[in-house]
Design a protein around this motif. Structure first.
Motif, PDB file in Angstrom:
ATOM      1  N   LEU A 140       0.878  -1.144   0.046  1.00  0.00           N
ATOM      2  CA  LEU A 140       0.010   0.065   0.034  1.00  0.00           C
ATOM      3  C   LEU A 140       0.810   1.233   0.137  1.00  0.00           C
ATOM      4  O   LEU A 140       2.000   1.374   0.718  1.00  0.00           O
TER       5      LEU A 140
ATOM      6  N   GLU B  15      -0.455   5.051   0.088  1.00  0.00           N
ATOM      7  CA  GLU B  15      -1.074   6.187   0.240  1.00  0.00           C
ATOM      8  C   GLU B  15      -2.505   5.479  -0.646  1.00  0.00           C
ATOM      9  O   GLU B  15      -3.051   4.642  -0.270  1.00  0.00           O
ATOM     10  N   SER B  16      -2.773   6.102  -1.721  1.00  0.00           N
ATOM     11  CA  SER B  16      -4.163   5.728  -2.179  1.00  0.00           C
ATOM     12  C   SER B  16      -4.059   4.806  -3.509  1.00  0.00           C
ATOM     13  O   SER B  16      -4.825   4.700  -4.403  1.00  0.00           O
ATOM     14  N   SER B  17      -2.844   4.021  -3.625  1.00  0.00           N
ATOM     15  CA  SER B  17      -2.677   3.242  -4.602  1.00  0.00           C
ATOM     16  C   SER B  17      -1.852   1.888  -4.034  1.00  0.00           C
ATOM     17  O   SER B  17      -1.378   2.106  -2.966  1.00  0.00           O
TER      18      SER B  17
ATOM     19  N   LEU C 222      -6.121   0.493  -6.488  1.00  0.00           N
ATOM     20  CA  LEU C 222      -6.629  -0.422  -5.701  1.00  0.00           C
ATOM     21  C   LEU C 222      -7.834  -1.356  -5.727  1.00  0.00           C
ATOM     22  O   LEU C 222      -8.084  -2.475  -5.616  1.00  0.00           O
ATOM     23  N   HIS C 223      -8.797  -0.331  -6.256  1.00  0.00           N
ATOM     24  CA  HIS C 223     -10.122  -0.986  -6.280  1.00  0.00           C
ATOM     25  C   HIS C 223     -10.328  -1.930  -7.507  1.00  0.00           C
ATOM     26  O   HIS C 223     -11.419  -2.737  -7.503  1.00  0.00           O
TER      27      HIS C 223
ATOM     28  N   LEU D 123      -6.641  -3.327   0.515  1.00  0.00           N
ATOM     29  CA  LEU D 123      -7.896  -2.786   0.977  1.00  0.00           C
ATOM     30  C   LEU D 123      -8.331  -3.539   2.116  1.00  0.00           C
ATOM     31  O   LEU D 123      -8.977  -2.964   2.958  1.00  0.00           O
TER      32      LEU D 123
ATOM     33  N   GLU E 295     -11.482   4.498   4.769  1.00  0.00           N
ATOM     34  CA  GLU E 295     -11.989   5.724   4.237  1.00  0.00           C
ATOM     35  C   GLU E 295     -10.900   6.588   3.775  1.00  0.00           C
ATOM     36  O   GLU E 295     -11.214   7.437   3.015  1.00  0.00           O
TER      37      GLU E 295
ATOM     38  N   VAL F 154      -8.085   6.041   2.287  1.00  0.00           N
ATOM     39  CA  VAL F 154      -7.557   5.700   1.000  1.00  0.00           C
ATOM     40  C   VAL F 154      -8.493   5.607  -0.181  1.00  0.00           C
ATOM     41  O   VAL F 154      -7.898   5.828  -1.194  1.00  0.00           O
ATOM     42  N   LEU F 155      -9.740   5.579   0.106  1.00  0.00           N
ATOM     43  CA  LEU F 155     -10.788   5.304  -0.970  1.00  0.00           C
ATOM     44  C   LEU F 155     -10.935   6.716  -1.461  1.00  0.00           C
ATOM     45  O   LEU F 155     -11.461   7.451  -0.771  1.00  0.00           O
ATOM     46  N   GLY F 156     -10.730   7.066  -2.580  1.00  0.00           N
ATOM     47  CA  GLY F 156     -11.056   8.400  -3.413  1.00  0.00           C
ATOM     48  C   GLY F 156     -12.304   7.899  -4.333  1.00  0.00           C
ATOM     49  O   GLY F 156     -13.073   7.164  -4.178  1.00  0.00           O
TER      50      GLY F 156
ATOM     51  N   ARG G 103     -19.115   2.148  -4.156  1.00  0.00           N
ATOM     52  CA  ARG G 103     -18.610   1.786  -2.861  1.00  0.00           C
ATOM     53  C   ARG G 103     -19.049   0.774  -2.014  1.00  0.00           C
ATOM     54  O   ARG G 103     -18.558  -0.118  -1.368  1.00  0.00           O
TER      55      ARG G 103
END
Length: 272
Positions: free
Chosen positions: A126, A128-130, A155-156, A165, A174, A176-178, A191
């Motif tokens: 992980l 940050e957000s990726s 990530l998703h 995740l 919450e 990291v999820l954009g 989501r």
């Protein structure tokens, strides 16, 4: 990005576009790194000495030192006005050492997994957000392999990302999820649906992504845990969907889960 026959050589990847960096910003970063190098060499120095080493005005050196101090990368000694490397350096070094240990322990397992499946194996963490690729081993079926180490993936929309995740608590999730970007018609973009998927990943101990990042790309990932049982990384097998059909996925899942367990044991998790 390559399509078709080259899809197996990428694994799950998508490099974000980099933002423009001003020349002044680059110069400031260069000077700040210069200060760290000076302190590493001298042990401790005053602002006047640092300015002389860098060839800059004393006020410029003071401003840079103050910024580094705010991030705990440098600290003042008992003799005020003199500086040395700060505890923040140890924090950064510790994170780097942990990643190096992870790669070192995972590498032989990843090689065996790539040999057994013939597909591309990736280790991701992980960031940050990726998710960030730390290591990659190309299997025998990969054509024109490309090294994606250091690249980020969403990530998703990936099996590695879902595993990472799934290892987070609700506040971490919450954080990291954009916006859930759409990559293909199969990408999860709601989501509520993603949370259902992550619950399933936690229950079954692995994640699957079929055509979610790119049509024609299938991947399976499982969590790598540290001695405390925390998910610190993921290991995946990815390749073209025609080589990873549903009737072969069960076999690949078993291999990936076993590889993840073996790396986790090497990191101190569980007992043989």
């Amino acid at each position: 990005m390559a399509k078709g026959a080259d899809v197996q050589d990428r694994g799950e990847e998508q490099a974000p576009a980099s933002s423009a960096v001003t020349g002044a910003g680059v110069q400031s970063v260069d000077r700040a790194l210069g200060i760290l190098e000076v302190l590493a060499r001298t042990g401790e120095s005053g602002v006047t000495e640092i300015a002389g080493e860098l060839g800059v005005h004393k006020s410029t050196a003071f401003r840079l030192v103050a910024t580094l101090e705010a991030h705990r990368l440098v600290e003042q000694t008992a003799d005020r006005g003199r500086y040395r490397l700060g505890m923040g350096i140890l924090r950064l070094a510790g994170a780097t050492t942990a990643r190096l240990d992870l790669v070192q322990e995972a590498r032989p397992i990843a090689r065996q997994l790539a040999a057994d499946t013939g597909e591309t194996v990736n280790i991701a963490v992980l960031a940050e957000s990726s998710a960030l690729y730390l290591d990659q081993v190309a299997g025998s079926s990969a054509l024109q392999p490309h090294n994606w180490v250091g690249q980020h993936i969403p990530l998703h929309a990936t099996s590695n990302g879902k595993v990472l995740l799934a290892g987070l608590d609700e506040p971490g999730l919450e954080a990291v999820l954009g916006q859930l970007a759409t990559y293909t018609p199969h990408t999860i973009t709601r989501r509520a649906q993603l949370r259902e998927e992550l619950a399933q990943v936690r229950e079954q101990g692995h994640a699957v992504a079929v055509d979610e990042l790119e049509v024609g790309l299938t991947a399976v990932a499982a969590p790598i845990r540290n001695a405390h049982g925390d998910v610190v990384a993921s290991i995946s097998v990815s390749g073209p969907s025609f080589r990873l059909p549903e009737d072969r996925l069960a076999e690949v899942v078993r291999a990936v889960v076993e590889a993840a367990r073996e790396v986790s044991h090497r990191l101190g998790w569980g007992h043989r």
